[in-house]
Design an enzyme around this catalytic site. Structure first.
Site, PDB file in Angstrom:
ATOM      1  N   ASN A   1      11.155  -3.856   6.174  1.00 63.18           N
ATOM      2  CA  ASN A   1      10.642  -3.016   5.088  1.00 63.18           C
ATOM      3  C   ASN A   1       9.799  -1.879   5.666  1.00 63.18           C
ATOM      4  O   ASN A   1       8.990  -2.102   6.573  1.00 63.18           O
ATOM      5  CB  ASN A   1       9.768  -3.906   4.182  1.00 63.18           C
ATOM      6  CG  ASN A   1       9.344  -3.254   2.887  1.00 63.18           C
ATOM      7  OD1 ASN A   1      10.189  -2.730   2.149  1.00 63.18           O
ATOM      8  ND2 ASN A   1       8.053  -3.270   2.578  1.00 63.18           N
TER       9      ASN A   1
ATOM     10  N   HIS B   1       7.365   5.194  -1.889  1.00 64.72           N
ATOM     11  CA  HIS B   1       6.122   5.724  -2.467  1.00 64.72           C
ATOM     12  C   HIS B   1       6.246   7.251  -2.468  1.00 64.72           C
ATOM     13  O   HIS B   1       6.185   7.875  -1.404  1.00 64.72           O
ATOM     14  CB  HIS B   1       4.911   5.305  -1.621  1.00 64.72           C
ATOM     15  CG  HIS B   1       4.675   3.832  -1.604  1.00 64.72           C
ATOM     16  ND1 HIS B   1       4.293   3.134  -2.732  1.00 64.72           N
ATOM     17  CD2 HIS B   1       4.748   2.911  -0.605  1.00 64.72           C
ATOM     18  CE1 HIS B   1       4.149   1.848  -2.416  1.00 64.72           C
ATOM     19  NE2 HIS B   1       4.423   1.686  -1.139  1.00 64.72           N
TER      20      HIS B   1
ATOM     21  N   GLU C   1       8.886  -0.875  -3.285  1.00 65.88           N
ATOM     22  CA  GLU C   1       7.502  -0.592  -3.699  1.00 65.88           C
ATOM     23  C   GLU C   1       7.441   0.727  -4.469  1.00 65.88           C
ATOM     24  O   GLU C   1       6.510   1.525  -4.302  1.00 65.88           O
ATOM     25  CB  GLU C   1       6.574  -0.527  -2.469  1.00 65.88           C
ATOM     26  CG  GLU C   1       6.608  -1.791  -1.632  1.00 65.88           C
ATOM     27  CD  GLU C   1       5.651  -1.773  -0.435  1.00 65.88           C
ATOM     28  OE1 GLU C   1       4.754  -0.902  -0.373  1.00 65.88           O
ATOM     29  OE2 GLU C   1       5.802  -2.641   0.439  1.00 65.88           O
TER      30      GLU C   1
ATOM     31  N   ASP D   1       6.788   3.803  -6.498  1.00 65.44           N
ATOM     32  CA  ASP D   1       5.841   4.474  -7.391  1.00 65.44           C
ATOM     33  C   ASP D   1       5.980   5.968  -7.153  1.00 65.44           C
ATOM     34  O   ASP D   1       6.284   6.403  -6.043  1.00 65.44           O
ATOM     35  CB  ASP D   1       4.393   3.959  -7.259  1.00 65.44           C
ATOM     36  CG  ASP D   1       3.808   4.041  -5.867  1.00 65.44           C
ATOM     37  OD1 ASP D   1       4.419   4.662  -4.979  1.00 65.44           O
ATOM     38  OD2 ASP D   1       2.707   3.485  -5.661  1.00 65.44           O
TER      39      ASP D   1
HETATM   40  C1  XIL Z   1      -1.265  -2.160  -0.717  1.00 63.47           C
HETATM   41  C2  XIL Z   1      -1.825  -2.853  -1.943  1.00 63.47           C
HETATM   42  O1  XIL Z   1      -1.205  -2.317  -3.083  1.00 63.47           O
HETATM   43  C3  XIL Z   1      -3.327  -2.656  -2.028  1.00 63.47           C
HETATM   44  O2  XIL Z   1      -3.871  -3.452  -3.065  1.00 63.47           O
HETATM   45  C4  XIL Z   1      -3.984  -3.034  -0.709  1.00 63.47           C
HETATM   46  O3  XIL Z   1      -5.338  -2.721  -0.747  1.00 63.47           O
HETATM   47  C5  XIL Z   1      -3.322  -2.312   0.446  1.00 63.47           C
HETATM   48  O4  XIL Z   1      -1.942  -2.580   0.453  1.00 63.47           O
HETATM   49  N1  XIL Z   1       2.835  -0.612   1.879  1.00 63.47           N
HETATM   50  C6  XIL Z   1       2.907  -1.972   1.728  1.00 63.47           C
HETATM   51  C7  XIL Z   1       2.025  -2.648   0.749  1.00 63.47           C
HETATM   52  O5  XIL Z   1       3.790  -2.621   2.329  1.00 63.47           O
HETATM   53  O6  XIL Z   1       1.674  -3.949   1.158  1.00 63.47           O
HETATM   54  C8  XIL Z   1       0.795  -1.846   0.453  1.00 63.47           C
HETATM   55  O7  XIL Z   1       0.094  -2.505  -0.594  1.00 63.47           O
HETATM   56  C9  XIL Z   1       1.157  -0.434   0.095  1.00 63.47           C
HETATM   57  C10 XIL Z   1       1.877   0.240   1.241  1.00 63.47           C
END
Ligand code: XIL
Length: 458
Positions: free
Chosen positions: A204, A240, A269, A271
């Protein structure tokens, strides 16, 4: 693809189909062409899941869990399965919060994406202070313990997270794990496979959503893993996005090229910062990209309401802070339903992997033996051994490696070899090794691992 994976996947699909039939039966019975009215049901109609990151401490918030239960068919613990959360003190495991999320997922029939076994970030202090063999062994033990605790309950594991550097280098990210040796990633995958053979194992990362130097480097790693039999089943694309890093125009093409390597792909993930129509259009485009790729299993958004987001100021999610559906929600839902009502010809990965070039001349003679070298990851009570078989001055047509285990030790699993006690022979695809070339197999066991091996060639 590992044959042992198929039964579980079939079971999961069958269960999803049954659930869907039950949920959507009334709709179909009255002949409505409208597809389902939640993200999860609409995605299920395309054979996919629609998931969200979940924080255990929010499960008691009724608005939050109301939306979770209604809309989502997969959950990813946002922080609760990370190394700092699950092994705060070396050798002492703490699964309470993650167990809560898994129980909730079970209650609503959702899948669980495990996140993340090995990562440079969110390590407990004790691991941050380790290096070399001690860290490697700690990582192997961590992967083993966590994946074993959740054995049979995880659809897909993010085995390794964010191991490549940003920018144009295509290099690995420097980290304490990387400094234990370049093979740390494959060791993590082999260890995870041994612990939970039923889970899909994913790599990932972020900034790998389009084709660029970083995603090219991940692509090369996956290609190499597939060629060498390192167990990898899927690649996660974090996705992201914001105005500085928008959804790339070649998103779908990039997902497809990974799928063509023979792995599943997942949006893990998602957003997208913004608001209104622009944000809605981007969400729709992301959904359409996944739907257009047969091997894109599902989409996970990184939180439920904007206020739940790790970057809340960018209002990047599908529900506003009060839990109301945003235009982005409607766009994502419509795009999912478009996938069911618009008959599209599935894009097929058409270039079949070409078979290795065949030669008309007979293979060179065999016979000058082989050697075997072991690299051992040992922890208190167990080990993973990786064995490299190297052919001597002539090609070999097959091999058997014998190892001596101290009394009280035992082999529990092996990969890329046929095991019989402490004797390991080649399988169909790795028996032939050219002069001076090598192949690898591995095994996991309890107790103390072997340090020496003998190789016999055929
Ligand atoms: C983020 C979480 O959303 C937060 O709550 C935490 O403080 C930091 O991590 N990439 C990832 C996730 O693989 O695990 C991260 O999540 C965001 C970026």
């Amino acid at each position: 693809m590992d044959p042992h994976r198929s039964p579980r996947r079939r079971r999961v699909l069958a269960a999803a189909a049954t659930g869907l039939a039950a949920a959507a039966g009334a709709v179909f019975a009255v002949g409505t062409a409208d597809a389902a009215s939640t993200l999860g049901a609409s995605a299920a109609a395309t054979g996919r899941y629609f998931g969200t990151a979940v924080a255990a401490y929010k499960l008691s918030d009724a608005t939050y869990s109301g939306i979770l239960d209604r809309e989502f068919t997969s959950v990813t613990p946002e922080n609760e399965m990370k190394w700092d959360a699950t092994e705060p003190t070396q050798g002492t495991f703490s699964f309470g919060s993650a167990d809560q999320i898994v129980a909730q997922a079970k209650a609503i029939g959702a899948k669980v994406r495990g996140h993340a076994l090995a990562w440079h970030s969110q390590q407990p202090g004790w691991a941050q202070n380790l290096s070399g063999t001690a860290l490697r062994n700690a990582m192997v033990n961590h992967v083993t313990q966590v994946a074993t605790h959740y054995k049979g309950q995880i659809d897909s594991w993010d085995v390794v997270n964010e191991a490549f550097a940003d920018g144009g280098s295509g290099a690995r990210r420097d980290s304490n794990l990387q400094r234990t040796g370049n093979d740390w990633i494959e060791v993590a995958f082999r260890t995870a496979r041994a612990a939970d053979p039923g889970a899909k194992l994913c790599y990932n990362d972020y900034n790998t959503d389009g084709q660029n130097a970083k995603s090219n480097a991940v692509y090369a790693m996956v290609q190499d893993f597939k060629a060498r039999g390192v167990p990898i089943d899927c690649v996660g694309f974090q996705s992201h996005f914001n105005s500085a890093s928008p959804l790339p125009s070649d998103y779908q093409a990039n997902l497809q090229r990974f799928a063509n390597l023979g792995v599943d792909v997942q949006i893990t993930e998602l957003d997208i910062e913004g608001s209104g129509t622009a944000q809605a259009n981007s969400y729709a485009a992301a959904v359409r990209a996944c739907l257009a790729v047969t091997r894109c299993n599902g989409i996970t958004v990184w939180g439920i309401r904007d206020s739940d987001s790790w970057r809340a100021s960018g209002t990047p999610l599908l529900f506003d802070s009060s839990g109301n559906k945003k235009p982005a929600y409607t766009a994502a839902l419509d795009a999912l339903n478009g996938g069911t009502t618009t008959p599209t010809t599935p894009t097929t990965p058409t270039t079949p992997t070409s078979p290795p070039p065949t030669s008309s001349s007979p293979p060179p003679p065999t016979g000058s033996g082989c050697t075997a070298t072991i690299s051992l990851n040992q922890w208190n009570g167990g080990f993973v051994a990786t064995v490299r078989v190297t052919a001597g001055s002539a090609r070999i047509g097959g091999w058997t490696v014998g190892v001596t285990l101290p009394s009280g030790s035992a082999v529990s699993n092996s990969w890329n070899a046929q095991a019989s006690g402490t004797s390991f022979s080649n399988v169909a695809y790795n028996g032939s090794v050219n002069a001076g070339a090598s192949t690898e197999f591995g095994f996991q066991g309890t107790g103390t691992g072997p340090t020496a091996a003998s190789c016999t060639a055929r």
